[in-house]
Design a protein around this motif. Structure first.
Motif, PDB file in Angstrom:
ATOM      1  N   GLY A   9       0.832  -1.203   0.000  1.00 59.35           N
ATOM      2  CA  GLY A   9       0.000   0.000   0.000  1.00 59.35           C
ATOM      3  C   GLY A   9       0.859   1.242   0.000  1.00 59.35           C
ATOM      4  O   GLY A   9       2.063   1.182   0.246  1.00 59.35           O
ATOM      5  N   THR A  10       0.247   2.376  -0.284  1.00 59.76           N
ATOM      6  CA  THR A  10       0.998   3.624  -0.197  1.00 59.76           C
ATOM      7  C   THR A  10       1.212   4.010   1.255  1.00 59.76           C
ATOM      8  O   THR A  10       2.198   4.679   1.589  1.00 59.76           O
ATOM      9  N   PHE A  11       0.281   3.599   2.143  1.00 54.92           N
ATOM     10  CA  PHE A  11       0.382   3.913   3.568  1.00 54.92           C
ATOM     11  C   PHE A  11       0.639   5.406   3.764  1.00 54.92           C
ATOM     12  O   PHE A  11       1.616   5.814   4.380  1.00 54.92           O
ATOM     13  N   ASP A  32       3.579 -16.616  10.200  1.00 56.98           N
ATOM     14  CA  ASP A  32       4.735 -16.363  11.067  1.00 56.98           C
ATOM     15  C   ASP A  32       5.080 -14.876  11.088  1.00 56.98           C
ATOM     16  O   ASP A  32       5.508 -14.350  12.117  1.00 56.98           O
ATOM     17  N   GLU A  33       4.915 -14.231   9.948  1.00 56.08           N
ATOM     18  CA  GLU A  33       5.224 -12.806   9.845  1.00 56.08           C
ATOM     19  C   GLU A  33       4.286 -12.137   8.849  1.00 56.08           C
ATOM     20  O   GLU A  33       3.795 -12.794   7.917  1.00 56.08           O
ATOM     21  N   VAL A  34       4.078 -10.848   9.041  1.00 56.34           N
ATOM     22  CA  VAL A  34       3.385 -10.027   8.047  1.00 56.34           C
ATOM     23  C   VAL A  34       4.329  -8.882   7.676  1.00 56.34           C
ATOM     24  O   VAL A  34       4.788  -8.143   8.547  1.00 56.34           O
ATOM     25  N   TRP A  35       4.642  -8.791   6.387  1.00 55.77           N
ATOM     26  CA  TRP A  35       5.535  -7.738   5.904  1.00 55.77           C
ATOM     27  C   TRP A  35       4.709  -6.604   5.316  1.00 55.77           C
ATOM     28  O   TRP A  35       3.881  -6.820   4.419  1.00 55.77           O
ATOM     29  N   PHE A  36       4.949  -5.396   5.801  1.00 59.62           N
ATOM     30  CA  PHE A  36       4.311  -4.207   5.246  1.00 59.62           C
ATOM     31  C   PHE A  36       5.209  -3.673   4.137  1.00 59.62           C
ATOM     32  O   PHE A  36       6.393  -3.409   4.354  1.00 59.62           O
ATOM     33  N   LEU A  37       4.623  -3.531   2.954  1.00 59.75           N
ATOM     34  CA  LEU A  37       5.376  -3.175   1.753  1.00 59.75           C
ATOM     35  C   LEU A  37       4.931  -1.806   1.247  1.00 59.75           C
ATOM     36  O   LEU A  37       4.039  -1.697   0.402  1.00 59.75           O
ATOM     37  N   PRO A  38       5.522  -0.707   1.754  1.00 65.19           N
ATOM     38  CA  PRO A  38       5.133   0.628   1.262  1.00 65.19           C
ATOM     39  C   PRO A  38       5.506   0.788  -0.211  1.00 65.19           C
ATOM     40  O   PRO A  38       6.598   0.401  -0.636  1.00 65.19           O
ATOM     41  N   ALA A  39       4.584   1.365  -0.973  1.00 59.75           N
ATOM     42  CA  ALA A  39       4.814   1.560  -2.407  1.00 59.75           C
ATOM     43  C   ALA A  39       5.930   2.556  -2.634  1.00 59.75           C
ATOM     44  O   ALA A  39       6.042   3.566  -1.937  1.00 59.75           O
ATOM     45  N   GLY A  40       6.750   2.272  -3.623  1.00 56.68           N
ATOM     46  CA  GLY A  40       7.787   3.210  -4.024  1.00 56.68           C
ATOM     47  C   GLY A  40       7.212   4.218  -5.001  1.00 56.68           C
ATOM     48  O   GLY A  40       6.562   5.185  -4.627  1.00 56.68           O
ATOM     49  N   THR A  41       7.385   3.954  -6.283  1.00 57.30           N
ATOM     50  CA  THR A  41       6.828   4.806  -7.324  1.00 57.30           C
ATOM     51  C   THR A  41       5.917   3.952  -8.200  1.00 57.30           C
ATOM     52  O   THR A  41       6.352   3.399  -9.197  1.00 57.30           O
ATOM     53  N   SER A  52       6.996  12.535   1.788  1.00 49.44           N
ATOM     54  CA  SER A  52       8.047  11.734   1.160  1.00 49.44           C
ATOM     55  C   SER A  52       7.931  10.263   1.517  1.00 49.44           C
ATOM     56  O   SER A  52       7.279   9.879   2.497  1.00 49.44           O
ATOM     57  N   ALA A  53       8.603   9.436   0.729  1.00 49.13           N
ATOM     58  CA  ALA A  53       8.690   8.010   1.030  1.00 49.13           C
ATOM     59  C   ALA A  53       9.336   7.789   2.388  1.00 49.13           C
ATOM     60  O   ALA A  53       8.984   6.851   3.114  1.00 49.13           O
ATOM     61  N   ASP A  74      11.151  -2.611   2.798  1.00 50.01           N
ATOM     62  CA  ASP A  74      11.324  -1.335   2.083  1.00 50.01           C
ATOM     63  C   ASP A  74      11.924  -1.512   0.699  1.00 50.01           C
ATOM     64  O   ASP A  74      12.489  -0.574   0.136  1.00 50.01           O
ATOM     65  N   ILE A  75      11.771  -2.675   0.120  1.00 48.35           N
ATOM     66  CA  ILE A  75      12.390  -2.981  -1.172  1.00 48.35           C
ATOM     67  C   ILE A  75      11.969  -1.986  -2.257  1.00 48.35           C
ATOM     68  O   ILE A  75      12.782  -1.578  -3.088  1.00 48.35           O
ATOM     69  N   GLU A  76      10.689  -1.569  -2.257  1.00 50.79           N
ATOM     70  CA  GLU A  76      10.227  -0.640  -3.288  1.00 50.79           C
ATOM     71  C   GLU A  76      10.686   0.786  -3.015  1.00 50.79           C
ATOM     72  O   GLU A  76      10.902   1.566  -3.949  1.00 50.79           O
ATOM     73  N   LEU A  77      10.830   1.135  -1.748  1.00 55.86           N
ATOM     74  CA  LEU A  77      11.244   2.497  -1.408  1.00 55.86           C
ATOM     75  C   LEU A  77      12.674   2.776  -1.840  1.00 55.86           C
ATOM     76  O   LEU A  77      13.065   3.939  -1.995  1.00 55.86           O
ATOM     77  N   GLU A  78      13.454   1.715  -2.012  1.00 52.74           N
ATOM     78  CA  GLU A  78      14.852   1.887  -2.414  1.00 52.74           C
ATOM     79  C   GLU A  78      14.993   2.139  -3.918  1.00 52.74           C
ATOM     80  O   GLU A  78      16.069   2.495  -4.392  1.00 52.74           O
ATOM     81  N   LYS A  79      13.912   1.925  -4.655  1.00 54.14           N
ATOM     82  CA  LYS A  79      13.983   2.050  -6.114  1.00 54.14           C
ATOM     83  C   LYS A  79      13.554   3.440  -6.564  1.00 54.14           C
ATOM     84  O   LYS A  79      12.667   4.051  -5.973  1.00 54.14           O
ATOM     85  N   LYS A  80      14.150   3.927  -7.623  1.00 54.42           N
ATOM     86  CA  LYS A  80      13.811   5.234  -8.182  1.00 54.42           C
ATOM     87  C   LYS A  80      12.872   5.116  -9.379  1.00 54.42           C
ATOM     88  O   LYS A  80      12.295   6.103  -9.817  1.00 54.42           O
TER      89      LYS A  80
END
Length: 404
Positions: A9-11, A32-41, A52-53, A74-80
Motif C-alpha cells: 500500500g501507499t500507507f 509467522d510474519e506479516v511484511w508491510f510493503l510501502p509503495a515506491g513509485t 516523502s517516502a 522497504d524494497i520498493e522504497l529503495e527504487k527510483k
C-alpha cells in the motif's frame, strides 16, 4: 518454511484499517510474519502529496513497532523507477522463496480488477492471494467487474495457477484519503481513533499533510525585519533562518515554516528592556524573577507576541519555537529544537566550544546536537549561577535523564 503475509500500500498514512487487515491475516492464516510493503513509485498513481517516502516508511515503522510479527519491507522504497507488483514479488521470491511461502494480501476492490493488473499470472506463480473482504460500494465493483464475488474467485482459481483465499475482515470504514482531508482541514479530533497513537504523534511532530507557508512570505518578512534590527543582528537572523531551513530539510519538517520561525526569532531584540517589561505587563505575559532582573531574557516571549501582533504569524508551533529559543524547555517539539540549535550554530557564531562537532552532530542526530548545546550552555552559565534561567537547567536535566 515460514508463512509470510505481504500487505502492500501507499500507507499515506498507515491507519488502523491497514493494521486490522494485517492482524486478521496473521491470525486467520497462522502467519509467522506479516511484511508491510510501502509503495515506491507505482506506475498508476502519485503517492507523494508532499509526503516523502521517508516519512511513509517512518510512519509504518512507528505503527508496527509494538505489533507481534509485523515487519517493514522497504524494497520498493529503495527504487527510483516505477514499481510493479509482479516485479517486487518475483524479487522477494528469488531472495526468500526457498524458505518462505508468500501470501499476498489484497482488498476486495483490488481483487475485482486483479485480472487487469500487469502480469497477474506472474504474481500468482510466486505467491498465494488472500482477499480481505470489506464493505465497499458493491455497485461500483459490479460495474468494474460484472461477476459476483464467488464467481470471480472461482474464475480466477481456474485461470491462474495459485490458491485464492477468502478472508473475512471486521468492518472498519477508514481511508487514507479521508484522513488526509481531515488533517488538511485541521480536523484532528475527527480522525483520532483512525490512527495509531505513534502515527498521530509523528504526523504532529513533522506537520505532515499541512500546507507550508508560501516562499514569497520569506521575502516579505525579511524586508520588514531588516528595518527593525541592527545590521549585525540582522546578519545573525539570516544565518539562523537559513540554518533552520537546512535543519528542517534534513529532519523532515516543513522548510519554509522553519525559516519563518528563524527569521522572526529575534524580532524583539530591537526593543529596550523597559519596553519588553512594559509589553509583558500589558499583555499579561509571565515574567520570572530572573527575567525581571535580566529583561533581555524576555526577547523570546515578547518575540512570540510580536510575531503574532506585528507580523501576522498565528501558527502555534512557530510562536512556541520563538518563545523558547533562548532557554529551551522540557519535551521540545521538532521545530523548537531546530530554532534552538540554529540560533547556536549559525555560521556567524564562532565563540562557543565544540561548535564544529555540534554542527555535524545536529544534522546527523538532532537530539544529540541539542544535548551537546545544553551541556555547554549549563557549564558556561554555572560560572555565574545567578544569571542562569532556571528553565535552562530544567531543560538540561530533562534531556540528561533521557540519555540514561
Amino acid at each position: 518454511m515460514k508463512k509470510i503475509g505481504i500487505l502492500g500500500g501507499t500507507f499515506n498514512p498507515i491507519h488502523e484499517g491497514h493494521l486490522n487487515i494485517a492482524r486478521c491475516a496473521r491470525d486467520f492464516l497462522s502467519l509467522d510474519e506479516v511484511w508491510f510493503l510501502p509503495a515506491g513509485t507505482p506506475p498508476h498513481k502519485d503517492v507523494a502529496e508532499h509526503v516523502s517516502a521517508w516519512h511513509r516508511k517512518n510512519m509504518v515503522n512507528s505503527a508496527i513497532a509494538s505489533e507481534r510479527a509485523f515487519l517493514l519491507c522497504d524494497i520498493e522504497l529503495e527504487k527510483k523507477t516505477p514499481c510493479y507488483s509482479w516485479e517486487t514479488l518475483e524479487e522477494l521470491h528469488a531472495q526468500y522463496g526457498q524458505n518462505a511461502d508468500f501470501y499476498f494480501i489484497i482488498g476486495e476492490d483490488s481483487f475485482a480488477m486483479f485480472d487487469q493488473w500487469v502480469h497477474p499470472e506472474r504474481i500468482c506463480a510466486v505467491c498465494k492471494i488472500v482477499v480481505a473482504k470489506r464493505p465497499l460500494d458493491k455497485a461500483a465493483i459490479k460495474k468494474a467487474h460484472p461477476m459476483a464475488f464467488n464467481e470471480r474467485i472461482e474464475a480466477y482459481r481456474q485461470k491462474f495457477s495459485t490458491e485464492f483465499i477468502e478472508m473475512p475482515v471486521e468492518v472498519m470504514d477508514i481511508s487514507s484519503s479521508y484522513i488526509r482531508k481531515c488533517l488538511q482541514a485541521g480536523e484532528m479530533e475527527t480522525i483520532l481513533c483512525m490512527l495509531p497513537d505513534a502515527v498521530l504523534s509523528y504526523i504532529a511532530e513533522h506537520q505532515l499533510y499541512q500546507a507550508d507557508y508560501p516562499l514569497s512570505l520569506i521575502d516579505t518578512l525579511q524586508k520588514k525585519v531588516k528595518r527593525e534590527l541592527k545590521p549585525e543582528r540582522f546578519e545573525h537572523t539570516l544565518g539562523v533562518m537559513y540554518t533552520a531551513g537546512n535543519l528542517a530539510s534534513v529532519h523532515g519538517y516543513p522548510q519554509i515554516k522553519a525559516m519563518v520561525a528563524g527569521l522572526l526569532h529575534d524580532c524583539a531584540k530591537c526593543l529596550s528592556d523597559e519596553k519588553r517589561l512594559d509589553i509583558c505587563h500589558k499583555q499579561k505575559i509571565t515574567v520570572t524573577d530572573i527575567e525581571n532582573r535580566h529583561p533581555h531574557l524576555l526577547h523570546g516571549k515578547v518575540g512570540a507576541y510580536l510575531a503574532k501582533k506585528k507580523y501576522d504569524i498565528t501558527d502555534p508551533q512557530v510562536l512556541h519555537a520563538i518563545a523558547v529559543h533562548t532557554t529551551g524547555c522540557p519535551d521540545m517539539n521538532l521545530l523548537d529544537k531546530i530554532i534552538y540549535i540554529a540560533d547556536y550554530i549559525e555560521p556567524h557564531r564562532d565563540k562557543a566550544p565544540h561548535l564544529e562537532e555540534i554542527r555535524r552532530k545536529s544534522f546527523a542526530d538532532i537530539d544529540a546536537g541539542l544535548f551537546m548545546i545544553l551541556e555547554d550552555s549549563v557549564q558556561y552559565l554555572s560560572q555565574s549561577p545567578s544569571d542562569m534561567d532556571p528553565m535552562t537547567l530544567e531543560t538540561y536535566e530533562y534531556y540528561k535523564n533521557l540519555q540514561k
